[in-house]
Every structure is written in C-alpha cells, then in structure tokens.
Write a protein that holds these residues in place. Structure first.
Motif, PDB file in Angstrom:
ATOM      1  N   ILE A 270       0.834  -1.196   0.000  1.00 15.74           N
ATOM      2  CA  ILE A 270       0.000   0.000   0.000  1.00 15.74           C
ATOM      3  C   ILE A 270       0.874   1.253   0.000  1.00 15.74           C
ATOM      4  O   ILE A 270       1.980   1.277   0.537  1.00 15.74           O
ATOM      5  CB  ILE A 270      -0.973   0.019   1.187  1.00 15.74           C
ATOM      6  CG1 ILE A 270      -0.224   0.056   2.510  1.00 15.74           C
ATOM      7  CG2 ILE A 270      -1.927  -1.154   1.122  1.00 15.74           C
ATOM      8  CD1 ILE A 270      -1.124   0.256   3.716  1.00 15.74           C
ATOM      9  N   SER A 271       0.345   2.307  -0.601  1.00 13.14           N
ATOM     10  CA  SER A 271       1.020   3.596  -0.598  1.00 13.14           C
ATOM     11  C   SER A 271       1.144   4.119   0.827  1.00 13.14           C
ATOM     12  O   SER A 271       0.276   3.885   1.678  1.00 13.14           O
ATOM     13  CB  SER A 271       0.214   4.585  -1.446  1.00 13.14           C
ATOM     14  OG  SER A 271       0.631   5.902  -1.219  1.00 13.14           O
ATOM     15  N   SER A 272       2.220   4.850   1.096  1.00 13.64           N
ATOM     16  CA  SER A 272       2.448   5.350   2.454  1.00 13.64           C
ATOM     17  C   SER A 272       1.866   6.739   2.686  1.00 13.64           C
ATOM     18  O   SER A 272       2.159   7.375   3.699  1.00 13.64           O
ATOM     19  CB  SER A 272       3.947   5.380   2.760  1.00 13.64           C
ATOM     20  OG  SER A 272       4.615   6.260   1.876  1.00 13.64           O
ATOM     21  N   THR A 273       1.040   7.233   1.752  1.00 13.65           N
ATOM     22  CA  THR A 273       0.370   8.502   2.013  1.00 13.65           C
ATOM     23  C   THR A 273      -0.499   8.356   3.259  1.00 13.65           C
ATOM     24  O   THR A 273      -1.043   7.284   3.529  1.00 13.65           O
ATOM     25  CB  THR A 273      -0.506   8.919   0.824  1.00 13.65           C
ATOM     26  OG1 THR A 273      -1.466   7.879   0.567  1.00 13.65           O
ATOM     27  CG2 THR A 273       0.327   9.151  -0.423  1.00 13.65           C
ATOM     28  N   ASP A 274      -0.625   9.430   4.013  1.00 13.95           N
ATOM     29  CA  ASP A 274      -1.243   9.343   5.336  1.00 13.95           C
ATOM     30  C   ASP A 274      -2.646   8.742   5.302  1.00 13.95           C
ATOM     31  O   ASP A 274      -2.985   7.880   6.115  1.00 13.95           O
ATOM     32  CB  ASP A 274      -1.280  10.723   5.996  1.00 13.95           C
ATOM     33  CG  ASP A 274       0.107  11.183   6.427  1.00 13.95           C
ATOM     34  OD1 ASP A 274       0.964  10.316   6.669  1.00 13.95           O
ATOM     35  OD2 ASP A 274       0.333  12.405   6.504  1.00 13.95           O
ATOM     36  N   THR A 275      -3.492   9.183   4.368  1.00 11.07           N
ATOM     37  CA  THR A 275      -4.873   8.695   4.360  1.00 11.07           C
ATOM     38  C   THR A 275      -4.937   7.210   4.044  1.00 11.07           C
ATOM     39  O   THR A 275      -5.683   6.459   4.677  1.00 11.07           O
ATOM     40  CB  THR A 275      -5.723   9.480   3.345  1.00 11.07           C
ATOM     41  OG1 THR A 275      -5.071   9.436   2.061  1.00 11.07           O
ATOM     42  CG2 THR A 275      -5.865  10.937   3.774  1.00 11.07           C
ATOM     43  N   THR A 276      -4.151   6.765   3.052  1.00  6.57           N
ATOM     44  CA  THR A 276      -4.120   5.337   2.699  1.00  6.57           C
ATOM     45  C   THR A 276      -3.560   4.519   3.850  1.00  6.57           C
ATOM     46  O   THR A 276      -4.113   3.481   4.228  1.00  6.57           O
ATOM     47  CB  THR A 276      -3.278   5.117   1.430  1.00  6.57           C
ATOM     48  OG1 THR A 276      -3.834   5.870   0.358  1.00  6.57           O
ATOM     49  CG2 THR A 276      -3.240   3.650   1.057  1.00  6.57           C
TER      50      THR A 276
END
Length: 575
Positions: A287-293
C-alpha cells in the motif's frame, strides 16, 4: 514318564474380534485409491524447487491444490473417471513465476499509451508524438513512457522545444523508463501553471536552462507538478487496464506479483474484480504510504489470502530516493558525472522510522525503495532503530532495489533480517553507463547479488515492470550471466556477482513467496501448495545461455486452471 506339553489355546473375546476387524479394515483402507484428481500433468521435466523432491515427471491436482508430485505411476493412482490427463511431451514445468516488484496499474496504463522503450533519439520520440497528435482532438492529453537518454547519441536530458513544436495544441507527458523523471511539453506546463518562478519541491528537481526557464524535465517529487493534472481515466478504462495487465502477466507465466505503492482507489477495484472472479492473478499489495491510505489500512489490519488467495494487503511501500539513471538516487558521495550533486532524498529517515514502528506494532511489513548507497544506509539505520523500539523476530522488512550499497552496509541486511528485493534486469539495462555515474569502486557494490547471498540473505527477484519488460527469461539470463541479450560483455559485468541457475530460479519462485510470508502456500511444486505452474517450451535449467531468450511460455496454470495457452499449443492436451 514325561508329560506332553500342554498347548494353551487362545480364546477370542468380543473385544479382540473388534480389534482384529478394525486392523483388517484399516489395512484395506490403506490400499484403497485416493480421491481422484481433477488434473494430472504427465511426461514432463518438472523442476519443483522443493529440496525433498527436486525433479519429478508428474503432478496431480485436486481443486486449486497439488496432491501429488513424483512419478507417472504414482500420479496415475489419482486418475478417476473425470480426471483430465495432459501428456506434456517432455516440456518443462516450473512453479508459477513470482515477480516480487512491479507496478500493476502502471503496466496496464503502459499497454494503452505510447511505448517509447528502445527509442534511439529525441527525434524518434517527437515523430511518434506528432503522429498521435494527428489522431486526437486538440486538448487531448498524449501520454507515453519508456525513453532513456542513455540510449541516445546525445545522452543529455532532453529539452521540450521540439516536443512542443510537434504538438502545440496537445498537452504531452512522456515518462522516463524508470518512472522517476518525465518530459512535458509547453502545453502541459501551461496547464500545470509551471513558470520560471516555480520552486523545486522537496525531494524533486525541475531541470532548467541557462536562463532559468524549465526545460520540461521533472524529476522524482517534481513529477507530481505535472501528473496531478493528467485525467485519471474513467472507472471502466481503469478496469480495462487492470485486465490487460493480468493477461500480459499470465502470458509470461507470472502467477503472483508484489504490487509496489498502490492507492486505495485501485485496491478497491482489485477487490471488486476479485469478488466477481475476474481477478486471475495473485497480488501481494504494497500500500502507498500517504497518510490517508496508511491510516485506513492500518486500522483495517492485515488482510491475508482474500478471495481464495488472490489478494493480500499487509505491507507498506515507501520511496526513499530517486533512480540512478536520472541522477536521483541518493549517494554518499557526489555523482562521478555530476560533481556536487548527490541525488535526491524523497522521504526523510525520521518518517521511515515512524512508519516502521507503526508497521511493527500493527503486524505489517515495510518495504522501502532505496537505490543509492546513502538511501540504503539511512533506511537500514531507520529499520535498526525501529526494531530496537519494537522488537519483532520475523518482520521480513525489505529494501526494494538495493542497487548501490556501501561495502560496510552489505552485512547489515543479514544482521537485521532485512531482505534485498532486487531486479536483475536493472543490471542488464544500467551497466552501459553505471560506471559513468558511480566510478569503478562504487560499482563493485552495485547489483551485488553474490556479496549479499554470501551473508546468508535471500534475494526475491522482480522486474519493476513497466520499467523493465515482464519477460522472466531476461531476469534469468541476467542473473546467471550478467550480460545483455547479445552476450555483452564477454564473461559478464563484474562476473563475480553472478547467481547460479538454482539461485536464479529460487529468486523467481520460492524466495519471492518467502518475501511475502507465503512460502507454505506457493513458490514450489509441493503437495498441499497452490497449483500454480508455468509450462515452458525448453528447459532453462539445462540449455545454453544464448538459447534462454528463445524460450516460450506454452501454458500458465493458476490454481489448477489453465489461464493462458500459447496459440497452437492445444496438441499438448490429453484425455
């Protein structure tokens, strides 16, 4: 007078009779045939990647699992009235290939846009863009990917001028082969609001001319300044790309992928297709490490073996630096061909440590893209600090690419139980110019498979598709020869770092399974595991290296189902 010995006659009690009958029944049961298989493959050269039975000639499958591996005689004991038997006429069978690092939606998109891989000049690219512009209405975006200035006579980064002249009314965005740089024309920069005053974002770089004007090349985090304005495509278009990517992978015998850096909207589409039974691939999602994801999936918790083992969501992907080809890889010392420049740090070490701690606490794996020796070092430092705070024995953290490693840091992978997840074909593609970037000394720690293997770690293999072609035979060839398709250089590039054939095959199968905590489920042809196989036209474990790229995938079998068959291969079927 002696007495005759008294013969003691045994008396059978009801209990003894019951025991005797039970014993006889058990013996009879042991001789009864096993439940029939659904499919039997016979008359094959089977490399099982199982140390207990390395070679076999037949395998029996029931449902989506392997029930027998061994001789044809043994396999035929599983034959029933409805069992399908396939005589493979001495074709080679391997476990389904596992590509341990790729970009699934990127592959699907690549199959629909301009393919610029192998282009030999900027003029060739401009010509293709001009042709596409003539087919599209004004204002429609033109996308492409795959250029590599290192393959051109003029190896400098391109300027947008010719591209802008060729398509003045169409925004055009052309990704470099590694995905870490793009070339945008004037129309695309106008839409994105890019001017001389636009600052470089943190972790990114806008290349500029002598007058300060952007040249059109955007590197690493600067790419988003343009990409954020490209239409994502309709839901149906995105699904079409996913299905195209699945078919492409199966055609190369790839049954499992590790999908690097995926956002929630795409994972939702994966799940939708899996529920419908249309997701004919096994995907280990990073999974992407962007905060929302990140927040969403950490709260949800690890999702393992969803939809009959077609989807697992239990690992996180972070990108620590850029790529070597675009001089974005973070180095400890400046680039040999650009003094004063040490690359780009796209994620700070403190952030990597923070995410690592959260991953350990929530039962997730963390995989970090690190190419340069500086990025590899500070990623290992962050892992070490996080593991000190949250000790976990079997974490299987990974460094993705691990291309350039300082010799002091090579033993640290084994010391920290960190897996170097590497792509052998990057060495094949980069060796022509890597010495220009790094110098001879640093290249001794580049793509250093043997040095890492000798410390006791394993190396799961991938292609980083669509950066490199999916073709697994290029991976195998690069691993054992460290040469290109034409056999250059003689003896191999830093040949002391070669893999053996056995190691190369393991890197493409069981080591990939281990890197995803799935070694008990896949990666070898072993009873009880998923029936995922690839059938090849020739035996890559035995043929001369120069013949390896002539190998063809005859069939791909996923969970006991034939999901790809080479046109004209029907003759390999049986009763």
């Amino acid at each position: 007078m002696s007495r005759r010995p008294r013969i003691r006659r045994r008396r059978f009690t009801p209990l003894a009779l019951v025991a005797t009958f039970a014993l006889l029944a058990s013996a009879a049961s042991a001789q009864s045939p096993p439940p029939p298989a659904d499919l039997i493959l016979t008359n094959a050269v089977i490399h099982t990647v199982d140390v207990n039975r390395p070679l076999a000639e037949a395998v029996a499958i029931r449902g989506d699992r392997i029930v027998y591996v061994g001789s044809e005689r043994g396999a035929m004991t599983y034959r029933g009235r409805d069992t399908r038997v396939m005589d493979l006429d001495r074709l080679t069978v391997l476990p389904g290939f596992i590509d341990s690092h790729g970009h699934f939606t990127g592959l699907g998109r690549q199959l629909r846009i301009l393919d610029l891989v192998g282009t030999r000049s900027l003029d060739e690219i401009v010509e293709r863009v001009a042709e596409r512009a003539g087919e599209l209405p004004a204002g429609a975006w033109i996308e492409g990917r795959g250029w590599d200035q290192n393959d051109w006579a003029d190896t400098r980064m391109p300027h947008h001028r010719a591209l802008s002249d060729a398509a003045p009314d169409h925004p055009a965005v052309l990704g470099r082969v590694d995905g870490h740089a793009l070339l945008a024309n004037a129309k695309a920069m106008e839409i994105a609001g890019i001017t001389r005053e636009t600052p470089d974002p943190e972790g990114g770089r806008i290349l500029r001319g002598a007058n300060g004007e952007p040249t059109g090349v955007f590197i690493d985090e600067a790419e988003s300044l343009i990409e954020d304005h490209i239409p994502e495509g309709t839901r149906d278009e995105r699904i079409e790309r996913i299905l195209l990517a699945i078919d492409h992978l199966l055609g190369w015998g790839v049954t499992s992928i590790h999908d690097a850096g995926v956002g929630r909207s795409n994972i939702d589409l994966y799940e939708e297709l899996a529920r419908q039974g249309r997701y004919k691939i096994r995907n280990y999602v990073m999974i992407s490490s962007t905060d929302t994801t990140l927040d969403h999936y950490l709260e949800r918790g690890p999702q393992v073996g969803l939809y009959d083992n077609h989807l697992t969501i239990r690992t996180i992907k972070i990108t620590a630096d850029g790529a070597l080809g675009s001089r974005g890889a973070a180095l400890l010392e400046p680039y040999s061909d650009e003094p004063g420049h040490t690359g780009l740090v796209t994620e700070q070490p403190e952030r990597i440590r923070e995410v690592a701690v959260r991953a350990l606490e929530q039962g997730f794996q963390l995989n970090v893209h690190a190419i340069g020796d500086a990025a590899n070092r500070f990623t290992l430092d962050a892992f070490e600090s996080a593991l000190g705070a949250v000790p976990v024995a079997d974490h299987r953290f990974r460094i993705e690419h691990a291309q350039v490693i300082h010799y002091h840091d090579i033993p640290r992978f084994a010391e920290l139980d960190v897996l170097p997840s590497m792509q052998q074909t990057h060495q094949m593609s980069d060796m022509y110019w890597a010495i220009d970037r790094l110098g001879w000394t640093r290249c001794r720690g580049a793509y250093a498979w043997r040095s890492l293997l000798e410390t006791g770690v394993i190396i799961p293999a991938g292609t980083d598709f669509p950066v490199e072609p999916v073709n697994p035979f290029r991976t195998f060839l690069a691993a054992i020869t460290r040469q290109d398709e034409d056999g250059w250089p003689a003896g191999g590039w830093f040949p002391e770092q070669k893999m053996t054939r056995d190691e190369a095959l393991r890197s493409m199968t069981i080591w990939g399974a281990y890197a995803a905590f799935e070694e008990d489920l896949k990666g070898s042809i072993t009873p009880g595991k998923l029936a995922d196989f690839v059938v090849l036209s020739q035996d890559i474990m035995a043929i001369a290296p120069e013949r390896i790229l002539d190998t063809e995938v005859v069939m791909t079998i996923l969970g006991g189902e034939v999901v790809y068959r080479r046109p004209g291969a029907a003759a390999y079927g049986g009763s």
